[in-house]
Each structure stands twice: as structure tokens, then as C-alpha cells.
Scaffold this motif. Structure first.
Motif, PDB file in Angstrom:
ATOM      1  N   SER A   1      47.196  39.559  41.118  1.00  0.00           N
ATOM      2  CA  SER A   1      46.180  38.861  41.479  1.00  0.00           C
ATOM      3  C   SER A   1      46.195  36.736  41.453  1.00  0.00           C
ATOM      4  CB  SER A   1      44.637  39.358  40.656  1.00  0.00           C
ATOM      5  OG  SER A   1      45.298  38.425  39.326  1.00  0.00           O
TER       6      SER A   1
ATOM      7  N   THR B   1      45.683  35.644  38.904  1.00  0.00           N
ATOM      8  CA  THR B   1      45.312  35.146  37.949  1.00  0.00           C
ATOM      9  C   THR B   1      46.665  35.353  36.966  1.00  0.00           C
ATOM     10  OG1 THR B   1      42.862  34.537  37.597  1.00  0.00           O
ATOM     11  CG2 THR B   1      44.229  35.140  35.402  1.00  0.00           C
TER      12      THR B   1
ATOM     13  N   ARG C   1      34.764  29.491  40.771  1.00  0.00           N
ATOM     14  CA  ARG C   1      33.549  29.040  40.639  1.00  0.00           C
ATOM     15  C   ARG C   1      32.332  29.111  39.670  1.00  0.00           C
ATOM     16  NH1 ARG C   1      29.440  33.300  44.984  1.00  0.00           N
ATOM     17  NH2 ARG C   1      28.244  31.465  45.477  1.00  0.00           N
ATOM     18  N   GLU C   2      31.484  28.226  39.451  1.00  0.00           N
ATOM     19  CA  GLU C   2      30.603  28.627  37.746  1.00  0.00           C
ATOM     20  C   GLU C   2      29.495  28.472  38.379  1.00  0.00           C
ATOM     21  OE1 GLU C   2      30.511  27.459  33.386  1.00  0.00           O
ATOM     22  OE2 GLU C   2      31.947  26.486  34.874  1.00  0.00           O
TER      23      GLU C   2
ATOM     24  N   LYS D   1      27.840  32.625  35.315  1.00  0.00           N
ATOM     25  CA  LYS D   1      28.670  33.375  35.601  1.00  0.00           C
ATOM     26  C   LYS D   1      29.679  32.446  36.088  1.00  0.00           C
ATOM     27  CE  LYS D   1      26.322  37.270  37.342  1.00  0.00           C
ATOM     28  NZ  LYS D   1      26.339  38.391  36.668  1.00  0.00           N
TER      29      LYS D   1
ATOM     30  N   GLN E   1      34.032  31.974  37.461  1.00  0.00           N
ATOM     31  CA  GLN E   1      35.497  32.658  38.501  1.00  0.00           C
ATOM     32  C   GLN E   1      36.446  32.362  38.116  1.00  0.00           C
ATOM     33  OE1 GLN E   1      35.914  33.744  42.517  1.00  0.00           O
ATOM     34  NE2 GLN E   1      36.054  35.926  42.117  1.00  0.00           N
ATOM     35  N   GLN E   2      37.514  31.960  38.090  1.00  0.00           N
ATOM     36  CA  GLN E   2      38.877  31.391  37.785  1.00  0.00           C
ATOM     37  C   GLN E   2      39.909  30.889  38.692  1.00  0.00           C
ATOM     38  OE1 GLN E   2      41.234  30.456  33.946  1.00  0.00           O
ATOM     39  NE2 GLN E   2      42.358  31.811  35.533  1.00  0.00           N
ATOM     40  N   TYR E   3      39.587  31.609  39.828  1.00  0.00           N
ATOM     41  CA  TYR E   3      40.738  32.095  40.981  1.00  0.00           C
ATOM     42  C   TYR E   3      39.594  33.222  41.835  1.00  0.00           C
ATOM     43  CZ  TYR E   3      44.333  30.157  38.340  1.00  0.00           C
ATOM     44  OH  TYR E   3      44.891  29.165  37.562  1.00  0.00           O
TER      45      TYR E   3
ATOM     46  N   ASP F   1      39.780  37.082  41.332  1.00  0.00           N
ATOM     47  CA  ASP F   1      39.583  37.553  40.371  1.00  0.00           C
ATOM     48  C   ASP F   1      38.185  37.667  39.481  1.00  0.00           C
ATOM     49  OD1 ASP F   1      42.103  36.407  39.949  1.00  0.00           O
ATOM     50  OD2 ASP F   1      41.240  34.834  38.232  1.00  0.00           O
ATOM     51  N   PRO F   2      38.294  38.959  38.659  1.00  0.00           N
ATOM     52  CA  PRO F   2      37.280  39.046  38.408  1.00  0.00           C
ATOM     53  C   PRO F   2      35.515  38.271  38.130  1.00  0.00           C
ATOM     54  CG  PRO F   2      38.990  39.751  36.812  1.00  0.00           C
ATOM     55  CD  PRO F   2      38.721  39.418  38.014  1.00  0.00           C
ATOM     56  N   VAL F   3      34.630  38.539  38.116  1.00  0.00           N
ATOM     57  CA  VAL F   3      33.400  37.672  37.457  1.00  0.00           C
ATOM     58  C   VAL F   3      33.210  37.665  35.911  1.00  0.00           C
ATOM     59  CG1 VAL F   3      31.115  36.882  38.185  1.00  0.00           C
ATOM     60  CG2 VAL F   3      32.967  36.708  40.334  1.00  0.00           C
TER      61      VAL F   3
END
Length: 514
Positions: A319, A321, A353-354, A387, A389-391, A394-396
Motif C-alpha cells: 500500500s 502508506t 480525504r477527511e 473519518k 484516509q491518509q492515502y 488506505d483503510p479509512v
């Protein structure tokens, strides 16, 4: 006919200061505490000293502290200039339900900053610290307009659009943003409202232009703890709070932050003295700028090298990350510290995303009496989800979860009671912060409360005095037995300032009343 109002303004501001504070000089501290270097240990690579242990446990006198320290002096400055023109017309033309309002704006400006640090702070002169320089500038131009249209007696729509462009670091970042809203008044007591909008924000200058710098820090080495001492809690592991060097620098490739907001709700106001509002909100942020966390990087590196999380959940080692985290953690290749973390590289990044949503509730009511007017104000904010998500891929992560690595309350509330009579104003206000995860992230801390009060008297329209007591009941941060390092509580949400008082006298020369 239509009446046009216009305004042309130019603003320029500059901020300069001198910041001075003491730092320990590396060479002087080593000479005082350890004495001359006698060689280098072949196994570990550490220098050899014949130190006097007594000095390590003896408090320094003022003269001794002065002998191994020096003031580091910074001369930071920043500046901004902006030329703005606005054009408005509250009655562009008439519709059966009322006038159409219009406004337009155009602006151009520049801003910049320069930290002007102590040159020695950019070297290894001071102990355990090598600071970053930073200087940069950008230009900004924008045009926009908005309109308010009463379509029917009970229905009004609003719309706005704006185009912004920023020039920095040899590139331009531009975006068109817009928003629209609708207001429905079925009767004089009820207002129904909804709005949708987009947002755009260029990254802060210092996130872009920060130069390279080092600081000594501590981090839990999750990889060695999990592989060599799997039965120990992370806080009891031999490799917890390992000393590391953190390399930090800016990121000139940062993208602009963008966002979307949606709100919908109602206002109930049967009289001017009573108002209740309830609004739902949903906010989505893309490419949000934030610093990487060294603890999160170290934990991600362990998950990715082992292939599972500490709870046994599988991890996709290919992944984004994982690839990124493994590259950011450097480990000693040889010597007595072989395999341990030597340094971690961090910088600001764009989070993919946030998204958060929740409810805002507010109430305000006034009651006139022969003893004065009493006003009660209440507000409460409740978050359903937050919620992150860094990249992409990636998992949320749910930031409100106790073990998410984030310390965010789900609820925040405030209340105030105000009394006014014959120039006297007295207010008592309180805030409630909802439960937060403890440091170990295995339980929640209880909600906390903080109260303030202010008494004010207006001598005349231009002269007033006030007494404010903050933290009225001398409340301390919520105790967290698992927070084992200074200051032993979550400094992002609490402080240890007890009850404090402020007396203020205000007099306004000329003009309208205060």
C-alpha cells in the motif's frame, strides 16, 4: 433606479519581532558534565568519557547554567499587502417578491515571511536541537460575485462564485469555488434553510518553505517491541521511547486544500426574545495539509514490516502508506545499536480525504423583569462520524474511536447566563468537553467542565470597566494515569492554568458609543 455602491481599499501590514531564549551549548555542556573525550568505544561507536557522576545529580547554580548556555536570537518578520475593489447593489432590479441584491469583488495582493533565525541554531551548536530556516512569498488574485434572489414571498435563493489563483514556489495554484443556498419561510416563526458550497485554500507558506532541520525526540520502536518482546506492553518494552533524530523539512509540491460543505436545518423564533436552531452539517476535505506523526510512522513501519497490525489484522505491505513509512524510518546498520531506529524523516503532506458530519443545536432566550433582563444562551455540537484516509487505497480510520491514534471529542457544549440592568452586565459561562481517549487508547476519560464569569459596568457611553475570572472553580485537567510523560495530560485540550482574574478599563475617544 439602481444605486451602486463601490469601495476601493489598499491594506499593507508588516510584523517584526525579536525572540530571545536560552539554549544549552552542546560543546560546553559535554565539557562540564562529561569532561574530555578519551576515545571511541569500538563496539557501539559511542565516545568514551570518564565523567563525574556527582555532577549529573547536582542542581546547577545560576552561574553554572549561564556558563553552558547562550541566548539564541531570532528576528522573524512577515508582511502582507492587498488591493481590493467591491461593487454592490442591494436593488439591482425588482421582482414581485422583492429586490434582487448583487455584489462583486476583485482583489490582488502579496504576502511573505522570513524567520531570520540565529545562524548557530541551523548547526549542531546547541544541544539536541538543529532548527529549520524558512522564508518565502506568494501572490494572490481573485474575482468573485454573489446574488440574492427572492423568488417568492416565502422563498429566497442565494448564489456565489469566486476564482482564486496563488503563485508560489515557481507554480500557480488556481480554483473556482461556488456555493448556493435556499431559505424557506412558511410563516413568521419558522425558517427552513439549506446550503451547499465548495472551498479552496492554498497551503500555508511555512508548510511549503520550511528548510531542513533536526530535533531529538523519543518514539516507541513498535517493530523491535513486537518482534523481540512480544509479551510486553508497549510502554514496558525495552525499546519504548527510544531516542531518535527527527528530520523535518517543508514540501514545495503540496497541493491546495479543497473541500465541500452541506448544511440544512431550521430556525424557530416565535418572538424576538426566543430563538431555537437545529442544523445538520457535512464537511468533506480533500488534500488537507498536515504534518506526519513520528509515532504513526513508526507504528505503520512495524505493521508493514511484520505484515499485520498489533491486533492481528492483515496489512497490505504494498500500500502507499507502507511504501512511504518504510522509506521514512532509518535504522542503524552496524555497531551496538544495529537494528534500532536512528532517525525518522517527516514533512507536511496532503491527506487524501477527511469527512465529518454532525448536528449543531443553539438556543437563545431573553426574559425582561423588574430586576433586569436575563438572557440564557445554549449551544451543543454532536459529531456522528469523523473519518480519515491518509492515502488513496488506505483503510479509512474513524477518528472518534478510542484506539484511532487521535484525541477528538464527539461532543462540545457551551452555556451562558447574562444579566443586564442600569449599566451593569454580569455573565457566567461554561463549556463542556466530551469524553476523550486516554493516552493508552484503551478507555475514555470523563467529560470535563470549565466556567468563567465577567462583571462589567458602563460609566458612560465611552467608559466601561470589567472584571473577568477565568476558570472560576479552579478546575484542573482530567486525570489520566496512563499519560506517563510531561505534562501528564493532553495539552491539546487542557492546560494547568488555575483560577485567574483580569481587570480592564476601556475608554473610547470620540466616535460612536462602545
Amino acid at each position: 433606479g439602481a444605486v451602486w455602491d463601490y469601495e476601493l481599499s489598499f491594506n499593507y501590514s508588516r510584523y517584526k519581532s525579536v525572540v530571545r531564549w536560552p539554549q544549552i551549548v552542546n560543546s560546553k555542556a559535554i565539557a562540564y558534565y562529561l569532561g574530555p573525550q578519551l576515545g571511541v568505544d569500538a563496539d557501539s561507536g559511542y565516545p568514551i568519557f570518564n565523567a563525574n557522576p556527582a555532577r549529573l545529580y547536582t542542581a546547577l547554580t545560576t552561574a553554572q547554567y549561564d556558563s553552558i548556555s547562550a541566548d539564541t536570537v531570532y528576528h522573524p518578520e512577515s508582511w502582507t499587502s492587498n488591493l481590493q475593489a467591491t461593487l454592490t447593489n442591494t436593488e439591482l432590479f425588482q421582482l414581485p417578491a422583492g429586490p434582487v441584491g448583487f455584489a462583486a469583488v476583485a482583489e490582488y495582493g502579496k504576502q511573505g515571511y522570513d524567520l531570520n533565525p540565529d545562524p548557530l541554531a541551523l548547526t549542531d551548536y546547541y544541544f539536541s536541537w538543529k532548527d529549520s530556516d524558512g522564508a518565502g512569498k506568494r501572490s494572490h488574485a481573485a474575482v468573485g460575485g454573489e446574488v440574492r434572489v427572492p423568488l417568492l414571498d416565502f422563498l429566497t435563493v442565494t448564489g456565489a462564485g469566486r476564482y482564486d489563483t496563488f503563485g508560489f514556489a515557481g507554480r500557480d495554484v488556481s480554483k473556482f469555488t461556488y456555493n448556493g443556498g435556499v431559505e424557506v419561510r412558511p410563516n413568521d416563526m419558522v425558517l427552513l434553510r439549506a446550503a451547499y458550497g465548495t472551498a479552496f485554500r492554498a497551503p500555508d507558506l511555512h508548510y511549503v518553505f520550511t528548510g531542513p532541520g533536526n530535533v531529538s525526540s523519543g518514539v516507541d520502536d513498535y517493530y523491535l517491541c513486537r518482534t523481540e518482546e512480544p509479551n510486553e506492553d508497549i510502554g514496558d518494552c525495552s525499546y519504548s521511547d527510544s531516542g531518535v533524530v527527527v528530520n523535518r523539512t517543508g514540501n514545495r509540491d503540496l497541493k491546495a486544500e479543497t473541500g465541500r460543505t452541506f448544511t440544512a436545518g431550521f430556525v424557530f423564533s416565535p418572538s424576538p426574545r426566543f430563538q431555537l436552531s437545529v442544523d445538520y452539517f457535512q464537511v468533506t476535505l480533500n488534500n488537507q495539509v498536515d504534518d506526519l506523526s513520528i509515532d504513526q510512522v513508526a507504528e505503520d513501519e512495524a505493521d508493514c514490516r511484520i505484515g499485520t497490525t498489533a491486533n492481528g489484522a492483515p496489512v497490505n505491505v504494498t500500500s502507499p502508506t507502507c511504501i512511504d513509512a518504510i522509506a521514512r524510518v532509518n535504522r542503524f546498520a552496524s555497531g551496538g545499536l544495529a537494528g534500532q531506529i536512528s532517525s525518522i524523516r517527516v514533512n507536511p503532506i496532503n491527506i487524501a480525504r477527511e469527512k465529518t458530519n454532525g448536528l449543531d443545536i443553539a438556543f437563545r432566550g431573553s426574559l425582561p423583569t423588574s430586576f433586569g433582563t436575563f438572557t440564557l444562551s445554549l449551544s451543543h455540537s454532536h459529531v456522528f462520524n469523523h473519518k480519515f484516509q491518509q492515502y488513496p487505497g488506505d483503510p479509512v480510520i474513524e477518528k472518534l474511536a478510542v484506539d484511532s491514534g487521535y484525541y477528538i471529542p464527539r461532543d462540545k457544549s457551551s452555556a451562558s447566563l447574562n444579566w443586564e440592568k442600569d449599566g451593569w452586565h454580569w455573565t457566567i459561562s461554561g463549556t463542556r468537553l466530551g469524553k476523550l481517549p486516554n493516552f493508552d487508547e484503551d478507555a475514555f476519560l470523563k467529560a470535563s467542565y470549565l466556567f468563567n464569569t465577567t462583571l462589567q459596568y458602563d460609566f458612560t457611553d465611552h467608559l466601561q470597566a470589567s472584571l473577568t475570572i477565568r476558570n472560576l472553580f479552579d478546575t484542573m485537567p482530567v486525570k489520566d494515569p496512563t499519560w506517563s510523560s510531561y505534562p501528564y495530560y493532553n495539552a491539546s485540550w487542557f492546560d494547568s492554568i488555575g483560577r485567574s482574574g483580569f481587570l480592564q478599563l476601556t475608554y473610547k475617544l470620540g466616535g460612536s458609543a462602545l
